[in-house]
Structure formats: structure tokens, C-alpha cells
Write a protein that holds these residues in place. Sequence first.
Motif, PDB file in Angstrom:
ATOM      1  N   ARG A  67       5.983  17.900  -9.209  1.00 29.23           N
ATOM      2  CA  ARG A  67       6.407  18.079 -10.602  1.00 29.23           C
ATOM      3  C   ARG A  67       6.463  16.745 -11.323  1.00 29.23           C
ATOM      4  O   ARG A  67       6.165  16.651 -12.523  1.00 29.23           O
ATOM      5  CB  ARG A  67       7.783  18.729 -10.645  1.00 29.23           C
ATOM      6  CG  ARG A  67       7.820  20.199 -10.235  1.00 29.23           C
ATOM      7  CD  ARG A  67       9.253  20.702 -10.188  1.00 29.23           C
ATOM      8  NE  ARG A  67       9.911  20.518 -11.475  1.00 29.23           N
ATOM      9  CZ  ARG A  67      11.188  20.139 -11.620  1.00 29.23           C
ATOM     10  NH1 ARG A  67      11.924  19.868 -10.557  1.00 29.23           N
ATOM     11  NH2 ARG A  67      11.727  20.024 -12.821  1.00 29.23           N
ATOM     12  N   GLU A  68       6.883  15.682 -10.595  1.00 30.03           N
ATOM     13  CA  GLU A  68       6.983  14.357 -11.200  1.00 30.03           C
ATOM     14  C   GLU A  68       5.641  13.907 -11.755  1.00 30.03           C
ATOM     15  O   GLU A  68       5.547  13.428 -12.880  1.00 30.03           O
ATOM     16  CB  GLU A  68       7.468  13.324 -10.170  1.00 30.03           C
ATOM     17  CG  GLU A  68       8.889  13.551  -9.675  1.00 30.03           C
ATOM     18  CD  GLU A  68       8.921  14.389  -8.411  1.00 30.03           C
ATOM     19  OE1 GLU A  68       9.821  14.179  -7.587  1.00 30.03           O
ATOM     20  OE2 GLU A  68       8.059  15.272  -8.245  1.00 30.03           O
ATOM     21  N   ARG A  70       3.004  15.735 -12.523  1.00 25.01           N
ATOM     22  CA  ARG A  70       2.560  16.559 -13.650  1.00 25.01           C
ATOM     23  C   ARG A  70       3.297  16.183 -14.931  1.00 25.01           C
ATOM     24  O   ARG A  70       2.700  16.124 -16.015  1.00 25.01           O
ATOM     25  CB  ARG A  70       2.753  18.045 -13.338  1.00 25.01           C
ATOM     26  CG  ARG A  70       2.188  18.949 -14.441  1.00 25.01           C
ATOM     27  CD  ARG A  70       2.207  20.409 -14.045  1.00 25.01           C
ATOM     28  NE  ARG A  70       3.564  20.915 -13.849  1.00 25.01           N
ATOM     29  CZ  ARG A  70       3.848  22.160 -13.463  1.00 25.01           C
ATOM     30  NH1 ARG A  70       2.852  23.003 -13.206  1.00 25.01           N
ATOM     31  NH2 ARG A  70       5.093  22.546 -13.300  1.00 25.01           N
ATOM     32  N   ALA A  71       4.600  15.925 -14.823  1.00 25.87           N
ATOM     33  CA  ALA A  71       5.380  15.541 -16.002  1.00 25.87           C
ATOM     34  C   ALA A  71       4.888  14.219 -16.580  1.00 25.87           C
ATOM     35  O   ALA A  71       4.773  14.056 -17.800  1.00 25.87           O
ATOM     36  CB  ALA A  71       6.861  15.446 -15.632  1.00 25.87           C
ATOM     37  N   ASP A  74       1.588  14.693 -18.436  1.00 27.03           N
ATOM     38  CA  ASP A  74       1.822  15.219 -19.785  1.00 27.03           C
ATOM     39  C   ASP A  74       2.239  14.109 -20.743  1.00 27.03           C
ATOM     40  O   ASP A  74       1.774  14.039 -21.883  1.00 27.03           O
ATOM     41  CB  ASP A  74       2.908  16.301 -19.753  1.00 27.03           C
ATOM     42  CG  ASP A  74       2.453  17.575 -19.059  1.00 27.03           C
ATOM     43  OD1 ASP A  74       1.226  17.788 -18.942  1.00 27.03           O
ATOM     44  OD2 ASP A  74       3.324  18.358 -18.615  1.00 27.03           O
ATOM     45  N   GLN A  75       3.152  13.236 -20.283  1.00 33.46           N
ATOM     46  CA  GLN A  75       3.651  12.168 -21.153  1.00 33.46           C
ATOM     47  C   GLN A  75       2.583  11.119 -21.432  1.00 33.46           C
ATOM     48  O   GLN A  75       2.487  10.602 -22.541  1.00 33.46           O
ATOM     49  CB  GLN A  75       4.885  11.511 -20.514  1.00 33.46           C
ATOM     50  CG  GLN A  75       6.086  12.431 -20.373  1.00 33.46           C
ATOM     51  CD  GLN A  75       6.617  12.907 -21.710  1.00 33.46           C
ATOM     52  OE1 GLN A  75       6.379  12.285 -22.753  1.00 33.46           O
ATOM     53  NE2 GLN A  75       7.339  14.010 -21.715  1.00 33.46           N
ATOM     54  N   ASN A 136      13.826  10.854 -22.316  1.00 35.57           N
ATOM     55  CA  ASN A 136      13.628  12.062 -21.514  1.00 35.57           C
ATOM     56  C   ASN A 136      14.472  12.008 -20.255  1.00 35.57           C
ATOM     57  O   ASN A 136      14.080  11.452 -19.236  1.00 35.57           O
ATOM     58  CB  ASN A 136      12.143  12.202 -21.156  1.00 35.57           C
ATOM     59  CG  ASN A 136      11.820  13.587 -20.602  1.00 35.57           C
ATOM     60  OD1 ASN A 136      12.603  14.175 -19.871  1.00 35.57           O
ATOM     61  ND2 ASN A 136      10.643  14.096 -20.951  1.00 35.57           N
ATOM     62  N   GLU A 138      15.319  14.391 -18.219  1.00 35.16           N
ATOM     63  CA  GLU A 138      14.758  15.151 -17.102  1.00 35.16           C
ATOM     64  C   GLU A 138      13.728  14.311 -16.350  1.00 35.16           C
ATOM     65  O   GLU A 138      13.709  14.280 -15.110  1.00 35.16           O
ATOM     66  CB  GLU A 138      14.087  16.425 -17.605  1.00 35.16           C
ATOM     67  CG  GLU A 138      13.486  17.267 -16.479  1.00 35.16           C
ATOM     68  CD  GLU A 138      12.770  18.505 -16.992  1.00 35.16           C
ATOM     69  OE1 GLU A 138      12.311  19.293 -16.159  1.00 35.16           O
ATOM     70  OE2 GLU A 138      12.674  18.683 -18.231  1.00 35.16           O
ATOM     71  N   LEU A 139      12.888  13.589 -17.087  1.00 34.50           N
ATOM     72  CA  LEU A 139      11.875  12.753 -16.456  1.00 34.50           C
ATOM     73  C   LEU A 139      12.521  11.598 -15.705  1.00 34.50           C
ATOM     74  O   LEU A 139      12.090  11.248 -14.603  1.00 34.50           O
ATOM     75  CB  LEU A 139      10.907  12.222 -17.510  1.00 34.50           C
ATOM     76  CG  LEU A 139       9.674  11.488 -16.997  1.00 34.50           C
ATOM     77  CD1 LEU A 139       8.865  12.368 -16.046  1.00 34.50           C
ATOM     78  CD2 LEU A 139       8.803  11.033 -18.153  1.00 34.50           C
TER      79      LEU A 139
END
Length: 214
Positions: A67-68, A70-71, A74-75, A136, A138-139
Motif C-alpha cells: 500500500r505504501e 501505491r500511495a 499516486d502522490q 498527509n 496517512e502517508l
Amino acid sequence: MIVQLTGTLVEVLPSRVVLDVGGVGYELGVSSTTAASLPHAGEAGVTVLTRMIVREDAMELYGFATREERALFDQLRAISGVGPKLALAVLSTFTASQLATVVATEDAARMAQVPGVGKKKASRLLVELSDVFSKNAELRGLVGLGATGPGQIPLAGAAQAASAGVDAEATEALLSMGFTPQEAELALEGREESGALTIEAALSYALRRLGSGR
């Protein structure tokens, strides 16, 4: 939107993989980090996180092991001038946690090691990503830069700590050369603004200033 696929790995290459899902083969662009973390071709029941990008002339799928990653993909893509290929190049050069450290310490030299990223773009990416991490939560949590928690350092704190470490080591080196603490302090003023962010660069910067002042 396709966000995850599970199937049999048909092919695993440093920049792409092919995953057979129910008899349909999906080609996914990946970072070398994700490619290295996947099992060998022929393995069944493999789950890959995905991001689908739809353009006027094509639909593209990209795969991620975490997930890290992929996040961060996106950024990175949200930054002007950064497309999927450059985003994957960044993620092939650094793991998510390594990238967070590079951003926190404002290490332009390491960022410039990414293929296709020169010094100017490296500095811009650091500024953009620093803003991303700062805003962010969450990130920050995903890459281990939460503001609280055992052993974790906020993004700004990490950068300050790195800067203080450079000053301390450069000062120690100057003192060993016979300069006074006052001379060392004055010589190091403005080093960050000048781009002298490593110990070697800071020492060179200070010696130039000391040489011109004597």
C-alpha cells in the motif's frame, strides 16, 4: 477502477509482470522493488495491488507489492511533470521508507540518482514531496514518519536533526584544524541556503569562507 488482482504469475521482469486472472492475462508496469518482492513465474494465488490509468489512447495498469508504494505512486503522479514512468523510476530507486528519509533530510544528491531526474528536478521533487508528507498524515504513518509513537520522528524534526548533525561534524573538523568555535560558527552560517547539505560540502563551504576572510 481495478485496485487489486489475484492470479498466476506468467512473467516477472524488472519493469513489468503478467498476471493470469481466470484465463485473462493482465500486463502491469511495476517498479524493480515490487518485481524483486514477487515470487517466480508460475506461482498461483499471487495478489498484486493495482492502479489503473485511463488515457485517450490507452488504458494502463500498474502493480504494487505494498500500500505504501501505491500511495507514493499516486502522490508522485500528482506532481506536475511526473508521469507513471518517472514515478516508477523513483520507486525503483528507493523503497517507501528510503524515499521518506531522502525527503526528510532534503538529500538532493540522492534524489538526483533517479534516472531522468537532474539536479533541478530533484530539488523540486523534494519540495513537493515534503509538502505531501507534511499534509498527509496517512502517508506519514504508512512510511513510519508519524508525529507520535516510539522511535518515530516527524518529517520536520528529521530534517532538523540531519542539519544539526552536519553542523556538529563540520564544526568538529574545523576545530581539529585549529579554528576557534567562533570562527567555525561564522564560517558555517548560510551553508544550507547555499546548498551545502552534506558534511563534505559543508566543510568545503566553511573553508572557502574562512580562506576569503583571512
